[in-house]
Each structure stands twice: as C-alpha cells, then as structure tokens.
Design a protein around this motif. Structure first.
Motif, PDB file in Angstrom:
ATOM      1  N   LEU A 293       0.845  -1.194   0.000  1.00 19.18           N
ATOM      2  CA  LEU A 293       0.000   0.000   0.000  1.00 19.18           C
ATOM      3  C   LEU A 293       0.878   1.240   0.000  1.00 19.18           C
ATOM      4  O   LEU A 293       1.695   1.436   0.903  1.00 19.18           O
ATOM      5  N   ILE A 294       0.706   2.074  -1.023  1.00 15.26           N
ATOM      6  CA  ILE A 294       1.404   3.354  -1.114  1.00 15.26           C
ATOM      7  C   ILE A 294       0.380   4.438  -0.797  1.00 15.26           C
ATOM      8  O   ILE A 294      -0.685   4.501  -1.418  1.00 15.26           O
ATOM      9  N   ARG A 295       0.690   5.286   0.181  1.00 15.11           N
ATOM     10  CA  ARG A 295      -0.229   6.349   0.548  1.00 15.11           C
ATOM     11  C   ARG A 295       0.414   7.701   0.275  1.00 15.11           C
ATOM     12  O   ARG A 295       1.488   8.012   0.807  1.00 15.11           O
ATOM     13  N   LEU A 296      -0.251   8.484  -0.578  1.00 17.62           N
ATOM     14  CA  LEU A 296       0.166   9.847  -0.897  1.00 17.62           C
ATOM     15  C   LEU A 296      -0.804  10.789  -0.212  1.00 17.62           C
ATOM     16  O   LEU A 296      -1.994  10.814  -0.540  1.00 17.62           O
ATOM     17  N   ASP A 297      -0.293  11.576   0.742  1.00 21.03           N
ATOM     18  CA  ASP A 297      -1.195  12.410   1.535  1.00 21.03           C
ATOM     19  C   ASP A 297      -0.431  13.593   2.105  1.00 21.03           C
ATOM     20  O   ASP A 297       0.759  13.484   2.419  1.00 21.03           O
ATOM     21  N   ILE A 298      -1.129  14.719   2.252  1.00 17.90           N
ATOM     22  CA  ILE A 298      -0.540  15.912   2.854  1.00 17.90           C
ATOM     23  C   ILE A 298      -0.475  15.798   4.377  1.00 17.90           C
ATOM     24  O   ILE A 298       0.229  16.568   5.036  1.00 17.90           O
ATOM     25  N   ASP A 299      -1.194  14.821   4.936  1.00 14.47           N
ATOM     26  CA  ASP A 299      -1.303  14.661   6.385  1.00 14.47           C
ATOM     27  C   ASP A 299      -0.490  13.452   6.836  1.00 14.47           C
ATOM     28  O   ASP A 299      -0.839  12.311   6.511  1.00 14.47           O
ATOM     29  N   PRO A 300       0.578  13.646   7.601  1.00  8.32           N
ATOM     30  CA  PRO A 300       1.386  12.499   8.030  1.00  8.32           C
ATOM     31  C   PRO A 300       0.613  11.523   8.903  1.00  8.32           C
ATOM     32  O   PRO A 300       0.930  10.330   8.929  1.00  8.32           O
ATOM     33  N   LEU A 301      -0.400  11.983   9.621  1.00  3.62           N
ATOM     34  CA  LEU A 301      -1.171  11.090  10.478  1.00  3.62           C
ATOM     35  C   LEU A 301      -1.967  10.080   9.655  1.00  3.62           C
ATOM     36  O   LEU A 301      -2.282   8.986  10.150  1.00  3.62           O
ATOM     37  N   GLN A 302      -2.322  10.436   8.425  1.00  7.09           N
ATOM     38  CA  GLN A 302      -3.008   9.478   7.555  1.00  7.09           C
ATOM     39  C   GLN A 302      -2.046   8.395   7.078  1.00  7.09           C
ATOM     40  O   GLN A 302      -2.380   7.211   7.033  1.00  7.09           O
ATOM     41  N   ILE A 303      -0.853   8.800   6.714  1.00  9.43           N
ATOM     42  CA  ILE A 303       0.139   7.828   6.243  1.00  9.43           C
ATOM     43  C   ILE A 303       0.464   6.818   7.340  1.00  9.43           C
ATOM     44  O   ILE A 303       0.742   5.651   7.077  1.00  9.43           O
ATOM     45  N   LEU A 304       0.404   7.263   8.590  1.00  3.90           N
ATOM     46  CA  LEU A 304       0.718   6.401   9.726  1.00  3.90           C
ATOM     47  C   LEU A 304      -0.535   5.866  10.402  1.00  3.90           C
ATOM     48  O   LEU A 304      -0.491   5.413  11.538  1.00  3.90           O
ATOM     49  N   GLY A 305      -1.674   5.907   9.702  1.00  4.21           N
ATOM     50  CA  GLY A 305      -2.948   5.546  10.296  1.00  4.21           C
ATOM     51  C   GLY A 305      -3.149   4.055  10.440  1.00  4.21           C
ATOM     52  O   GLY A 305      -2.208   3.248  10.336  1.00  4.21           O
ATOM     53  N   VAL A 306      -4.414   3.658  10.649  1.00  5.58           N
ATOM     54  CA  VAL A 306      -4.747   2.243  10.826  1.00  5.58           C
ATOM     55  C   VAL A 306      -4.286   1.437   9.624  1.00  5.58           C
ATOM     56  O   VAL A 306      -3.719   0.347   9.762  1.00  5.58           O
ATOM     57  N   GLN A 307      -4.518   1.975   8.424  1.00  6.54           N
ATOM     58  CA  GLN A 307      -4.026   1.337   7.208  1.00  6.54           C
ATOM     59  C   GLN A 307      -2.629   1.890   6.925  1.00  6.54           C
ATOM     60  O   GLN A 307      -2.440   2.786   6.118  1.00  6.54           O
ATOM     61  N   ALA A 308      -1.659   1.370   7.618  1.00  4.15           N
ATOM     62  CA  ALA A 308      -0.301   1.909   7.521  1.00  4.15           C
ATOM     63  C   ALA A 308       0.291   1.649   6.147  1.00  4.15           C
ATOM     64  O   ALA A 308       0.093   0.584   5.548  1.00  4.15           O
ATOM     65  N   ALA A 309       1.005   2.633   5.654  1.00  2.80           N
ATOM     66  CA  ALA A 309       1.565   2.550   4.305  1.00  2.80           C
ATOM     67  C   ALA A 309       2.823   1.694   4.279  1.00  2.80           C
ATOM     68  O   ALA A 309       3.654   1.765   5.182  1.00  2.80           O
ATOM     69  N   THR A 310       2.946   0.922   3.210  1.00  2.00           N
ATOM     70  CA  THR A 310       4.227   0.274   2.919  1.00  2.00           C
ATOM     71  C   THR A 310       5.243   1.336   2.546  1.00  2.00           C
ATOM     72  O   THR A 310       6.397   1.301   2.977  1.00  2.00           O
ATOM     73  N   VAL A 311       4.784   2.295   1.737  1.00  2.00           N
ATOM     74  CA  VAL A 311       5.583   3.476   1.396  1.00  2.00           C
ATOM     75  C   VAL A 311       4.693   4.687   1.587  1.00  2.00           C
ATOM     76  O   VAL A 311       3.574   4.734   1.070  1.00  2.00           O
ATOM     77  N   GLY A 312       5.170   5.663   2.331  1.00  2.00           N
ATOM     78  CA  GLY A 312       4.420   6.887   2.545  1.00  2.00           C
ATOM     79  C   GLY A 312       5.006   8.036   1.750  1.00  2.00           C
ATOM     80  O   GLY A 312       6.217   8.271   1.786  1.00  2.00           O
TER      81      GLY A 312
END
Length: 534
Positions: A293-312
């Motif tokens: 899961l790659i998460r692109l987001d302006i909010d670091p808390l989303q990248i580190l959320g329940v669905q944690a990113a493989t790459v943030g």
C-alpha cells in the motif's frame, strides 16, 4: 484611526477574500464598520449554522477559504456543527468571532454571551483556535491561517477577538498580505521507493479521495500509464470523466469491490483516509490490503494511520502524482485485467440495484445530463446515498454532500447557496430531503434576498426515510421517523420563491430545460412515492 476590526477587513481583502457570511450582533458591529465600503460582499444567513454551511460550499466550489463573522457565545455554539462537517471533509474555513473583553474572560461574571472558555469549546472542530491579545498579532495569525489552508491539510481555523482589542488602534500595522509557502512535494527517495513497488505491478489499483481533488489531470494520466482501475470517494467524484473506461462506480464498500482490492498487486491511495463511510458503509469490516500500500497524503497522520503505508509519500497530491509519472519507466501496460475487472465490477454493482435505486439513479443522471455542467450539493437523503454508489460527476468539485464523513442534516441548501456564490455561471442544484430541509429551510429566503439562483430539488417522502428503512431492517419499532411536513408550495411562496412539481422524469427534464440560467432560487418538489411508482 484605523481600528483593529478595519485592519482585519483590509487584510482579508489582501488575501483574496471576496465574500463573508455572518449575522450582525452587538458584539460584531465593529467588524461591520470595517466591511462598510470594502470590496467584500456580505451574505446574511438566517442562522449561524447556515453561515458555516454556506462558507463550506463556497470553499469547495471556489477553492478559496470560506469566511464567517460570528458573534460571541450563541453564534459560536450555532456554527460548531458546520465546522465539524468542514473538519471531517478537510474544507478550509476561517471563522472570525468576538469574545468578551480581556479582563472579563473566564471569570463567570454573567456578561452578555459569556462562555467559560470559547476556544476550548471549538478546539475539536478546527485546526487551531487563537485569541488575539493585541492588534499587533493580527497579521501573523491571519498569515498562519492562510498558510495552513494552502500547504497542509485544510480545516477550519478560529480566531477570536476580544471586544476591547477589536476597537484598538491598528495604525502602525503593516497590512500587506504575507508571502505564503507552497505545499511541499514528497521526498525524492520516497518517490523512488513507490516507483519500485508499482513499476512492475500487473494488477495496480488507485484509490483517490478528496485530497486529490485538484490533481485530476495528473491522476488520469497516471491511471492510464499504469492501466489501473480507479475508485473515487464521494469527495473525489469527477476526477475522472464520467465515460472513462478505468472508472469504477462507488464499489469501495461492496463485496465485489473488496474482491477487486484483494486481486490488486499494488495499491496507490491518494488523499483518502480509507475511512468507514467510504470504504465500509455496509458493515463488512475494515478494508484490508494483500498488496503493498502506497499512501500519498498531505497529512502524516493518515500515512501512519490504521491502514499503515508500505511506502508513505508526504506532500501535495498533484506534485506527488507528477513525480511518479516522471520517474515511472515507459512500458506498455496490459490493459486486459483493468478493462475486464472494471466492466465486471460495475456490471455487478448495477445488477444489484433495486427498482427504487435505479429510479433514484435515473433522477441523478437526468439532472447531470439536462443541465450544462451542473454542480450538485446534497444533504443526507436517499438519492444522495444512491449517488454514492452510481453518480458519475461531470467535473471535479461538482458533487459533494453531507452523506458521508460527519453526516449532518441541513447541509444541502445553505452549502448550495455558498457554491452558487462561488460559481455564479454554473447551475447549482441543492438535492435535499423533506426532513433535512426542515433543518435549514429559513435559508431559502436568504437565497432570495441575495439573488442566488439555486435550484432546490426537494425529495419529499414525508419522513426520515433512510432511518425508517434502517429501523425496519433492524426490527426496531418505528418511532419519530414519520414526520409531519410543511406545505412546501406555501413555504416557497412565503419566501417569495417559485415552486414547481416534477411528477416523473419527463416532467423533470422539461423543468430543467427552463432553469439552467436563473438568477433567483426556485423549488422543484418531487413526490418520492409517485416518482418511484411510475
């Protein structure tokens, strides 16, 4: 003397603010002294909650923050629901309120509109709340607000000004707007790590949310390069054109949508919380991912959320998508998996709709296809919930509602008024149920007063029907959901607004052909029982 209140208005003008929503009160009259003679247009709602919803709709439709002037105490408690909706949906809103004089704060002496701690009351629905202690703080605090709106996750900001500070001299202030930082781009090494994961994927999938709503071209280009199906949340509708072959309908919460997610060998989530109201609306349990899961987001808390990113990828959605495009190796992607799966999943979705759902979907599609590039603003009402499954918006930021996220009632009409003020040349439709309209029906006369040509499409089933159906499904005895509704034709007449009835799709099409260029509000009432029976 230039008072602090007048300096505030001048600074707002400098930051490009054009419209302010508010109801004058004895604690805000100095703000209105500043408004008089300025370039700012003032809109008077009939309730501070309406002011907040108008500011929300204005912000979504314009891309600029919506601004409200609110009185101390009851004004702030009234607007909190609107701030909660904007907070949940990442909408930039600047709420400027007054508070009691500095020497009276938090003493409980019974002054007018007094609250023990107004800032504490609103802290949970804003990015920050600040009490201005002196006019000299004003330029810095306003700059902070506009910087937050532009380069991080946008959410409401509250600035309160004590009554004595509001009237103080601001003659020595520099009232030029400050240079604001740009939103950051994701780090280069993170982009490389993401490219390594998706460059060889044979079954990539893209999930896009409201955080990508200004990155439509880049999103479409990346999807086409990868030949990746794209699922859009409510706030992302329109990022791919309605006819795009890679566009999934609203299947994010369905079993067949979950099967597609499970098949993917790389998932890119852009600007989305992966939250319940978009990804688990039917109670199947939290969405899970078998693939990286790659998460692109302006909010670091989303990248580190329940669905944690493989790459943030921390940064602006458009810059991140463009960087991925630039570094992805050129290759001939296999379109077979994507085209087959998109067609299959969408077909399963449509086949599962009841006759009632299909009828409501036809209503939505009729509005879209018989008005030029319409902007539909919805309340929490049954056709809006159907639109979460099947509505394909014509352009970005042309379909938003309160049916997901915070999920308030009474949003649709005032938010549509704000949207129409932001986009006066586009037809704007407020899609509202009879129950939801009764939360904010007073704003209809505010629209008339302001000359705002909103089409109020009223879905009248004489009940809180969505909750009634839910109670029936749970075998809960019906109580409080079959409500007495007003005579809406008489309500429209009392607000000096034209009223029409659309009995069926043909009648609706005919009416829409007459309403694409209006300069005052109009109500179109649809009797849901009759409409669904035809």
């Amino acid at each position: 003397m230039t008072r602090c209140a007048e300096a505030l208005v001048q600074l707002l003008e400098g930051y490009g603010v054009e419209t302010v929503f508010g109801i004058p009160g004895v604690h805000t009259v100095e703000l209105y002294r500043g408004l008089h003679g300025s370039r700012l247009r003032h809109i008077s709602p009939r309730h501070e909650q309406g002011a907040g919803f108008m500011a929300d709709g204005y912000a979504r439709a314009s891309g600029k923050p919506g601004v409200c002037f609110i009185i101390t105490g009851p004004g702030m408690t009234n607007i909190i629901t609107a701030m909660g909706q904007a907070y949940a949906d990442s909408v930039p809103m600047l709420v400027i309120s007054t508070c009691n004089r500095r020497e009276h704060l938090r003493l409980g002496h019974g002054h007018l509109h007094e609250l023990p701690d107004q800032r504490a009351l609103v802290a949970g629905v804003c990015a920050f709340s600040h009490t201005l202690q002196h006019p000299s703080q004003l330029p810095e605090v306003l700059a902070r607000a506009f910087a937050l709106f532009g380069c991080t996750r946008p959410r409401p900001v509250h600035i309160e000004i004590p009554l004595d500070v509001l009237d103080m001299s601001a003659d020595d202030l520099d009232l030029r707007p400050r240079s604001l930082p740009a939103a950051p781009a994701p780090a280069s090494n993170s982009i490389d790590a993401a490219v390594a994961l998706i460059s060889n994927a044979k079954r990539p999938l893209i999930l896009a949310g409201g955080g990508a709503r200004r990155a439509a071209e880049a999103l479409a280009a990346l999807a086409e390069r990868l030949q990746a199906p794209v699922a859009l949340t409510t706030n992302a509708r329109g990022l791919l054109c309605a006819e795009h072959p890679l566009l999934l309908d609203g299947v994010l919460s369905s079993a067949h949508g979950r099967e597609l997610i499970a098949e993917a060998d790389a998932v890119l989530a852009v600007g989305t919380e992966l939250g319940e109201t978009d990804y688990d609306f039917f109670g199947l349990g939290p969405v899970t991912f078998n693939a990286p899961l790659i998460r692109l987001d302006i909010d670091p808390l989303q990248i580190l959320g329940v669905q944690a990113a493989t790459v943030g990828l921390l940064g602006d959605a458009e810059q991140g998508l463009l960087a991925l495009l630039e570094r992805l190796p050129q290759r001939e992607a296999d379109a077979t998996w994507a085209s087959e799966r998109v067609a299959r999943v969408n077909a399963i979705e449509h086949a599962g709709w009841s006759a009632k759902q299909s009828r409501m979907q036809a209503l939505l599609d009729t509005v879209r296809d018989h008005l030029p590039q319409p902007l539909i603003v919805g309340d929490s009402t049954q056709p809006v919930y159907q639109g979460a499954l099947g509505y394909r918006a014509p352009t970005p930021n042309s379909w938003f509602n309160a049916g997901s996220g915070y999920g308030t009632l009474g949003y649709g009409l005032p938010a549509a008024i704000g949207a129409k003020l932001a986009q006066p040349l586009r037809p704007v439709v407020a899609l509202v149920g009879d129950g939801g309209l009764q939360f904010s029906s007073a704003e209809l006369i505010a629209a008339k007063e302001a000359g705002v040509g909103v089409i109020l499409l009223l879905w009248n089933n004489s009940s809180y029907a969505e909750i009634r159906d839910y109670m029936n499904a749970k075998a809960v005895p019906l109580l409080g959901v079959d409500i007495l509704t007003p005579d809406f034709a008489a309500l429209a007449q009392s607000c000096h607004v034209a009223h029409h009835r659309a009995r069926d799709l043909d009648g609706l099409r005919e009416l829409l052909g007459q309403l694409d260029n209006i300069n005052e509000p109009v109500m179109v009432e649809v009797d849901a029982t009759t409409f669904l029976a035809d």
